[in-house]
Design an enzyme around this catalytic site. Structure first.
Site, PDB file in Angstrom:
ATOM      1  N   LYS A 180      43.640 -24.214  34.785  1.00  0.00           N
ATOM      2  CA  LYS A 180      43.988 -23.207  35.800  1.00  0.00           C
ATOM      3  C   LYS A 180      44.339 -23.893  37.111  1.00  0.00           C
ATOM      4  CE  LYS A 180      40.512 -22.685  38.935  1.00  0.00           C
ATOM      5  NZ  LYS A 180      40.135 -22.071  40.156  1.00  0.00           N
ATOM      6  N   ASN A 223      52.522  13.346  24.403  1.00  0.00           N
ATOM      7  CA  ASN A 223      51.490  14.297  24.809  1.00  0.00           C
ATOM      8  C   ASN A 223      50.088  13.821  24.485  1.00  0.00           C
ATOM      9  OD1 ASN A 223      53.232  16.418  25.820  1.00  0.00           O
ATOM     10  ND2 ASN A 223      53.896  16.621  23.697  1.00  0.00           N
ATOM     11  N   SER A 279      37.317 -40.433  27.317  1.00  0.00           N
ATOM     12  CA  SER A 279      36.794 -39.184  26.751  1.00  0.00           C
ATOM     13  C   SER A 279      35.466 -38.809  27.391  1.00  0.00           C
ATOM     14  CB  SER A 279      36.583 -39.366  25.241  1.00  0.00           C
ATOM     15  OG  SER A 279      37.840 -39.512  24.637  1.00  0.00           O
ATOM     16  N   ARG A 308      45.962  16.515  26.713  1.00  0.00           N
ATOM     17  CA  ARG A 308      45.730  15.973  25.369  1.00  0.00           C
ATOM     18  C   ARG A 308      45.598  14.454  25.347  1.00  0.00           C
ATOM     19  NH1 ARG A 308      50.532  18.780  22.377  1.00  0.00           N
ATOM     20  NH2 ARG A 308      51.202  19.140  24.525  1.00  0.00           N
TER      21      ARG A 308
END
Ligand code: UD1
Ligand code: CA
Length: 512
Positions: free
Chosen positions: A375, A252, A429, A37
């Site tokens: 990162k 289920n 900048s 299911r």
């Protein structure tokens, strides 16, 4: 599976407290079924909630009993299940049930396998199912502590018993468990249900399993028939009613998966609030089981903390923030951020709209502001990347300021390269820092520069073309435009000419 790979603690061989009075010889977890299911390519018991697989939650609860052996019966999707178990709980034993011939058959082959491995089974044997993630160690301990007979069945009283086996009692004892399919109307009206979890006397279980038939509506060896066999032989079977019916809730389908996840969320959040964490809107805060929070952490709405994320006292996280396996230092603020495998120091400021990727490390008092992606980079103490920047593969010294819209150009199309920026540097900048490149301590770069060469400490680096103004260009080339009209209004005496002047603010940096 990602985060659900976090290792589960192995039951310690020594009892640490008096909570467990009878240490089971074995816990057998049934997980061979198909889980049809769920309609999923992933075996049902591997679906995660709160950062742990369904079967992982059951193993964690089982470990609470400090059993000598934990065995999982696998069948459908066994390769994936076995691989997962090897990762999260390598101390768990597995046995393959080739064909799902019933819960009784599953327990029988598990016991045979254990004995075949030379295990001595003299304590109780506990049977669990792999799809009941809300089962707690405390509930299991309660069942085992009370267990003092041939079998103790973990039961629950529920408003809607449909689908479950019903508990047939004679006085206080259990005389039989009747499956819904095989029950009479009167039996179907019983609201005490079988959780499918039990503590058995090992020898009596072994003897009864040998006598199981499959003469029932499913043609299966029902484990529940062991109860009838035991009572027929004059043995006592007890029921232990789960203190919270949610504990035995099975999953289920996807709707039940979501229900279980919500119940677990509420339990986890309640625990943290009791431990001193403020939550503005607990219903919208999702915390994985492996998260660690200190008192006086504040979690704002729509905050999701995944994996082994740790947040120190006084930190405020959210709204709208997802942290995956991150560390956040004391008194820091993390607003509208997505971060994964990032480390944020104390008193740091992150967000809104910041993306911290694996290996991002922000020092104490550091800042990563709006539309900043970082990162595999270190941002030193008090260093700031306040606006619209990409920082990749870099080291930024303490007290340095990275001007708005700076890009650390780390990729040449083939390889990644590192950039090292010293301390107290001022990057202008819209700078492009083309790696590999180093900017010395205390240096400046002019706005709009493309920095390709190392900059010595204290230098001003200017890496851009000088500006030319071609006067009167608009009047000559766009005479009918609104711009031309505006230009005329601003300087009515301007004569169109081809005069070109050089105007460059970097002139002011010159030391002539
Ligand atoms: C079972 C109980 C029922 C109880 C219910 C609770 C039996 C006969 N009935 O019914 O009284 O109320 O659990 O959820 O035990 N499994 C195997 N191998 C098999 C068959 C099943 O490993 O051959 C595993 C399944 O993957 C599942 C568990 O055993 O995790 C229960 O099996 P399932 O077929 O779902 O039993 P139910 O009909 O739900
Ligand atoms: Ca079931």
């Amino acid at each position: 599976m990602g985060l659900t790979r976090i290792r589960l603690r192995r039951p310690s061989p020594m009892r640490k407290d008096g909570a467990v009075t009878k240490r089971p010889s074995a816990v057998i977890i049934l997980a061979a079924g198909e889980g049809k299911r769920m309609k999923s390519a992933l075996p049902k018991v591997l679906h995660p909630i709160a950062g742990r697989s369904l079967v992982g939650h059951v193993i964690e609860a089982a470990a609470h009993l400090e059993p000598e052996h934990v065995m999982v019966v696998v069948g459908h999707g066994r390769d994936l299940v076995v691989e997962h178990l090897a990762e999260v709980a390598p101390w768990v034993l597995t046995v393959v049930q080739e064909e799902q011939l019933g819960t009784g058959h599953a327990v029988r082959i598990a016991l045979e396998d254990l004995l075949g491995r030379g295990a001595t089974i003299d304590g109780p044997v506990v049977v669990l199912t792999g799809d009941t993630p809300l089962l707690t160690g405390e509930t299991l301990s309660g069942m085992v502590a009370e267990h003092d007979s041939a079998c103790t069945v973990l039961t629950a009283r529920v408003p809607d018993p449909t689908g479950y086996g019903r508990i047939i009692r004679v006085d206080d004892a259990v005389s039989a468990i009747i499956e819904e399919r095989d029950a009479t109307d009167a039996q179907r009206s019983i609201d005490e249900i079988n959780s499918g979890m039990y503590a058995f006397d090992a020898a009596l279980l072994g003897a009864s399993l040998g006598k199981l038939g499959s003469d029932n509506s499913q043609g299966e060896e029902y484990l529940t028939d062991v109860i009838g066999l035991l009572t027929a032989d004059g043995h006592r079977v007890q029921a232990h009613i789960a203190p919270d019916a949610d504990d035995i809730r099975g999953v289920n389908d996807r709707a039940q998966l979501a229900d279980a996840a919500a119940i677990m969320r509420d339990r986890i959040n309640l625990r943290w609030m009791r431990d001193g964490v403020t939550m503005a809107d607990p219903a919208s805060v999702w915390i994985d089981v492996d998260v660690e929070l200190e008192p006086d952490v504040t979690l704002l709405p729509q905050t999701i903390l995944r994996g082994p994320t740790a947040i120190a006292s006084g930190a405020r996280v959210g709204p709208g923030t997802t942290l995956v396996s991150c560390e956040v230092g004391a008194d820091s603020e993390v607003i509208h951020t997505w971060a994964e495998l990032a480390v944020i120091g104390d008193n740091a400021q992150v967000g809104p709209f910041t993306y911290l990727r694996p290996g991002a490390q922000l020092g104490d008092g550091a800042k990563a502001g709006a539309y900043v992606e970082i990162k595999n980079s270190t941002v030193g103490d008090r260093a700031k990347v306040p606006h619209l920047s990409y920082v990749g593969d870099a080291e930024i010294g303490e007290g340095t300021n990275i001007g708005a819209a700076t890009v650390f150009v780390n990729y040449d199309g083939r390889d990644k390269h590192r950039t090292v920026v010293g301390r107290d540097v001022r990057v202008g900048s819209d700078s492009m820092l083309v790696a590999p490149v180093e900017i010395g301590d205390g240096a400046y770069t002019a706005a709009g520069s493309v920095i390709t060469d190392n900059v010595p400490p204290g230098a001003m680096a200017v890496g851009r073309a000088r500006q030319r103004n071609i006067e009167g260009w608009v009047e000559r080339r766009r005479p009918d435009s609104s711009s031309a009209a505006a230009a005329r209004a601003a300087a009515p005496s301007n004569e169109a000419s081809d005069r070109v002047t050089n105007v460059d603010s970097t002139d002011s940096f010159r030391e002539e």
